[in-house]
Every structure is written in C-alpha cells, then in structure tokens.
Enzyme design. Structure first.
Site, PDB file in Angstrom:
ATOM      1  N   SER A 203       0.840  -1.236  -0.200  1.00  0.00           N
ATOM      2  CA  SER A 203       0.008  -0.030   0.055  1.00  0.00           C
ATOM      3  C   SER A 203       0.733   1.146   0.009  1.00  0.00           C
ATOM      4  CB  SER A 203      -0.746   0.216   1.151  1.00  0.00           C
ATOM      5  OG  SER A 203      -1.818  -1.096   1.019  1.00  0.00           O
TER       6      SER A 203
ATOM      7  N   ASP B  98       2.501 -10.833   5.564  1.00  0.00           N
ATOM      8  CA  ASP B  98       3.093 -10.620   4.463  1.00  0.00           C
ATOM      9  C   ASP B  98       3.841 -11.817   3.917  1.00  0.00           C
ATOM     10  OD1 ASP B  98       2.261  -7.752   4.420  1.00  0.00           O
ATOM     11  OD2 ASP B  98       4.054  -7.291   5.611  1.00  0.00           O
TER      12      ASP B  98
ATOM     13  N   ASP C  96      -8.096  -5.651   1.333  1.00  0.00           N
ATOM     14  CA  ASP C  96      -6.632  -5.928   1.736  1.00  0.00           C
ATOM     15  C   ASP C  96      -6.720  -6.262   3.344  1.00  0.00           C
ATOM     16  OD1 ASP C  96      -3.991  -6.194   1.693  1.00  0.00           O
ATOM     17  OD2 ASP C  96      -3.738  -3.973   2.647  1.00  0.00           O
TER      18      ASP C  96
ATOM     19  N   HIS D 160      -6.163 -10.141   4.505  1.00  0.00           N
ATOM     20  CA  HIS D 160      -5.137 -10.576   5.561  1.00  0.00           C
ATOM     21  C   HIS D 160      -5.519 -11.390   6.769  1.00  0.00           C
ATOM     22  CE1 HIS D 160      -1.652  -8.136   3.866  1.00  0.00           C
ATOM     23  NE2 HIS D 160      -2.250  -7.028   3.930  1.00  0.00           N
TER      24      HIS D 160
ATOM     25  N   HIS E  59      -0.101 -10.209   0.203  1.00  0.00           N
ATOM     26  CA  HIS E  59      -0.243  -9.481  -1.028  1.00  0.00           C
ATOM     27  C   HIS E  59      -0.147 -10.471  -2.334  1.00  0.00           C
ATOM     28  CE1 HIS E  59       0.144  -5.392   0.986  1.00  0.00           C
ATOM     29  NE2 HIS E  59      -0.755  -6.072   1.241  1.00  0.00           N
TER      30      HIS E  59
END
Length: 491
Positions: free
Chosen positions: A61, A148, A386, A390, A445
């Site tokens: 982001s 991540d 997003d 997550h 992502h």
C-alpha cells in the site's frame, strides 16, 4: 464535458485468472459486473520493477500510493537498503555508525521476515553483524509476521537469526506484529510489546522455538504471538541504542513514539536517556535520526491540482488514511493548498473478519458528500479487500468485496448525476487469492495485475500500464497539463 474526477482505490482487489479460492470472483458484485460489460478497462502492474521494487517483489500500500500519487516509478527503500548491504556500504552510514558508537548496548527491533513490505530480515542480520564488529552487545527484538508471508513460518526466519547468535548477539524478545506494529492507537497492544522490550516483562522459561511451538499448539500464529522476553535478557539500560529496522513508516510510528517522544503519556515508559535511529523517517514530529532519508518527489498529482487552483478531498478509514494523504502526496504530511481531508475511524474489532464491511458505508458517504459539493478531485481508499484479505478468512473476504461493491454502485449512480469522471483501480491484490495450490491459507499480497476502469464520456479505450500511469490519466481527464516528471497516461 466535466473535468471533475474521482479516483477510487479498492485496496487489495486484484486480477486472478483462476476462480479457485478467489473471493473477488465468488462475491456477488453487480457493480463490478456492470463495469466489466460497459466501461473500458485494462490490467495494470503493481509489483516489482514496475513500482521501483526488486524484480517480482509483491507491491504494497505504501509503494502503491506513492507511485499512484507521484505518477512515476520511485526507487523504493527496500532496493536502496539491499544495495547498501550488497555493496558493503551500510557499515559506512554515518547515522548508523554514530548511533552504535555512542551506545552501550544495541537493540534491533524489526519485522523478521522476507516479505519486503515493511522490512527484510537481511537488514536486521546485517546491522547485527555491523554492531558486533563495532564491539557492542546486540539484542534482537523479533516481530513475527504471518501477514506478508505465510501465517506460521516464523521459525524459518528465527533459525536464520539463530545462525548468527553467539555471546555478543542474542534474541531478547518476541512479539507478533499485532502488538508491536499497531497503527490504530490500540495502546494496550503496543504496551505489551514495549514492556517486553524495555522491562523484560513478561519472561518465559522456554527458548524461542519452544515458545513458538507452544503458541501454535494454542492456535496462536505468527501475527498474534504474545510478547515475551527470554532468559538472559533483563531489559533496556541507560545509554543503550535502539535501531528501528523497518523501512515502512506507518506501522512503526506508534512503537517508536513510545520510546522517542518526550511527552508520551499513554502509559509508563523508561525514563533513562537512550539513543535512537530508524531506517526511514516515521514521523516528522518525533525526532529520530534516519539512515535513509526520503527524497520527496516534486510535482505530485496533489500539487499539480492545487497549483491549478482546484479543490481536492482525500478520504479513507484509519487503516489506509496515511496512504491517501502522506504516501499519496509523496511523503509529505501537510495538505497542499485547497486540499481537505476526511478521516473515518476504523471499527474497533480484534480482527476485521469480524466486521468485513469495516467502515465502507461511512467512507462512501464522505465521497458522496464531496461529490455533491462539486469538489474538483477526490481520492478515496476502500480498505476492505486488503484488511479482510489479510485475515485469511475466505467468507469474510467475500463479504468485504460485496460491501465495497455496494458503495461503488451508489458512487457511480451519483457520478452520472454530478458529471464525474471515475478511475477505479487498486494499489495491489490480495483477496483474489486466499489459498495457494496446496490449500494453504494465504494472507499476503499477490504478485499480479489489478483492474483499471476509466468511466468517462471522453474515454473509449484504456491502455495497459502500471500504477505510475494513473496520475497522468487523472490530469488528462481534468484537462490539466501533465508535468515532465510524470509518465504517460493510460488514455
């Protein structure tokens, strides 16, 4: 023809040619269905060299909004730091050398993974070696990721750090990023991480790998590992040095301010003098020497619109507010002339799968109010794809997409009445790939393209491109001159 333009960034909604484990595909989304049939669009790149990151590195982001708002590819911090390590020049960094040399012990605090979104484990390891070579004891304070990267792979990274541990380098504490990297003023979470780092409280008898294994058995995975300290570590001492190893700022602002902000008063803190350094600037109002200062781009989208004497509104809920303001404006905190901002509080829930609509209705309402007020340019971020992506909870991610789609429908209806051009795109993907081919839950992502719709009577075709092509596209729709620093438009 109207020049008023709305830029909608649907965070974490990307393109996936497979429908399997694809929350975006599964969702009931009549607005998107209409757009696919009736509005020109293309696929644009969000990752790797297209946004100034290492090849095939997933976008994020911060990078996405910086690239969108500046209209050019910027050399990202991850690449700069990688090169400093590769070229063996990190040890010559004056801020790093000065912080280490004047400190008794060195404490390294950072997200220990190779996700590359907020940090990189290689940076922590490199600085530990440099501090040791300068004759210092090094205490590493590990923040586990699970967001991540895979949700339960912390031991892989910890083993890499254990390989360099000896009499001079020790793992002192551990904390899941849920605690140490909060960005929503949940000070109760931050305090738990701070107390373990500063006061060695609480303390476990387990070694770090056993502690993680026990957490896993209790269904507590990397993002949520409870903060603790380990045997042999007794806390921070006067004149120690703390180096914050994350290069992305938004999730380091709170924890770093607890240490470095003189008037911090949310809870009791260490009163002795300490030395600090950080990879990048986290908050201009909190003085911490910076290893890699940012080069703020000139002639950003916000600046060009402002210089034309036009009005603009930037809005998002808390989780993405910094992205449509600070990052979108090229790393500048202050609004430009005639820029207004609306911050919508994110819901106070433990994890966003519990409220997948988040604050989308309120964000959508803020956009519609701005449209009714004929604001010349509006940028909005919908965080749902997003933030719910997550969590790894597929059903919640589906509901998140549906919540965004509903708001988009209302916005597009109003756009017809108020004569707005609309660009609808994303900064990166996430919820379109919730599991890998083996069935493992994915919370990170995606490395892939996103949709870019351009809704305007002026536009019949949208070219392929990257996030850097968005700002010049906005300016072309607004009939404003595109500055030489920016790249080509998509139309």
């Amino acid at each position: 023809m109207s020049n008023k333009t709305l830029l909608i960034i649907t965070d974490g909604i990307g393109h996936n040619s497979s429908n399997k484990n694809n929350a975006f595909y599964t969702a009931k989304k009549p607005t998107y269905d209409y757009l696919f049939e009736n509005v020109p669009y293309s696929l644009i790149h969000t990752y790797g060299e297209y946004v100034g990151l290492p090849d095939m590195q997933m976008g994020n982001s911060e990078v996405g909004h910086m690239t969108i708002g500046s209209g050019r590819v910027l050399y990202q911090d991850l690449v700069k730091i990688h090169l400093a390590i590769k070229n063996d020049t990190l040890k010559d960094n004056e801020v790093l050398k000065n912080t280490i040399s004047k400190s008794n012990n060195i404490h390294l605090l950072g997200l220990a993974s190779d996700g590359g979104v907020h940090s990189h484990i290689n940076h922590i390891i490199a600085m530990a070696k440099i501090a040791k070579n300068m004759g210092k004891k090094v205490f590493i304070h590990i923040i586990t990721d699970g967001r991540d990267v895979a949700p339960n792979c912390a031991k892989t990274y910890i083993n890499q750090i254990l390989e360099i541990c000896d009499e001079d380098i020790k793992i002192a504490t551990i904390s899941g990023r849920y605690y140490a990297m909060d960005r929503d003023n949940r000070w109760d979470r931050v305090k738990k991480a701070y107390d373990s780092i500063t006061f060695a409280n609480p303390k476990t008898q387990d070694d770090i790998l056993s502690y993680i294994e026990t957490s896993y058995k209790n269904e507590i995975f990397d993002e949520f590992i409870e903060p603790t300290s380990f045997e042999g570590y007794n806390g921070i001492e006067k004149n120690d040095g703390i180096i914050f190893c994350n290069f992305r700022s938004d999730r380091m602002r709170e924890i770093s301010s607890v240490f470095a902000k003189a008037d911090f008063n949310e809870f009791d803190t260490f009163k002795g003098s300490l030395n600090f350094a950080s990879m990048t600037q986290y908050d201009k109002n909190v003085f911490i020497p910076v290893l890699f200062p940012k080069d703020n781009p000139k002639n950003t989208l916000a600046e060009v619109i402002s210089n034309a004497g036009l009005s603009q509104l930037h809005t998002a809920e808390t989780e993405k507010y910094a992205h449509v303001t600070f990052f979108f404006n090229g790393g500048v905190e202050e609004p430009v002339l005639n820029e207004s901002r609306v911050l919508i509080p994110s819901p106070q829930v433990a994890t966003y799968d519990l409220k997948p609509e988040m604050s989308a209705p309120e964000v959508g309402s803020a956009v519609r109010t701005a449209m009714n007020n004929n604001i010349d340019f509006i940028v909005v971020n919908f965080a749902n794809g997003d933030m719910v992506g997550h969590t790894g909870v597929f059903e919640a991610a589906v509901k998140a997409v549906e919540a965004v789609d509903f708001e988009l429908g209302q916005i597009f209806e109003l756009a017809k009445k108020q004569n707005y051009n609309i660009i609808l795109t994303s900064d990166h993907g996430n919820c379109e790939m919730m599991k890998d081919d083996e069935g493992n839950i994915l919370t990170n992502h995606t490395v892939g393209d996103v949709y870019c719709f351009v809704y305007s009577p002026k536009v019949k075709e949208v070219k392929t491109g990257s996030l850097n092509n968005i700002a010049p596209t906005v300016l072309k729709l607004m009939n404003l001159e595109i500055p030489k620093e920016m790249d080509e438009p998509l139309i």
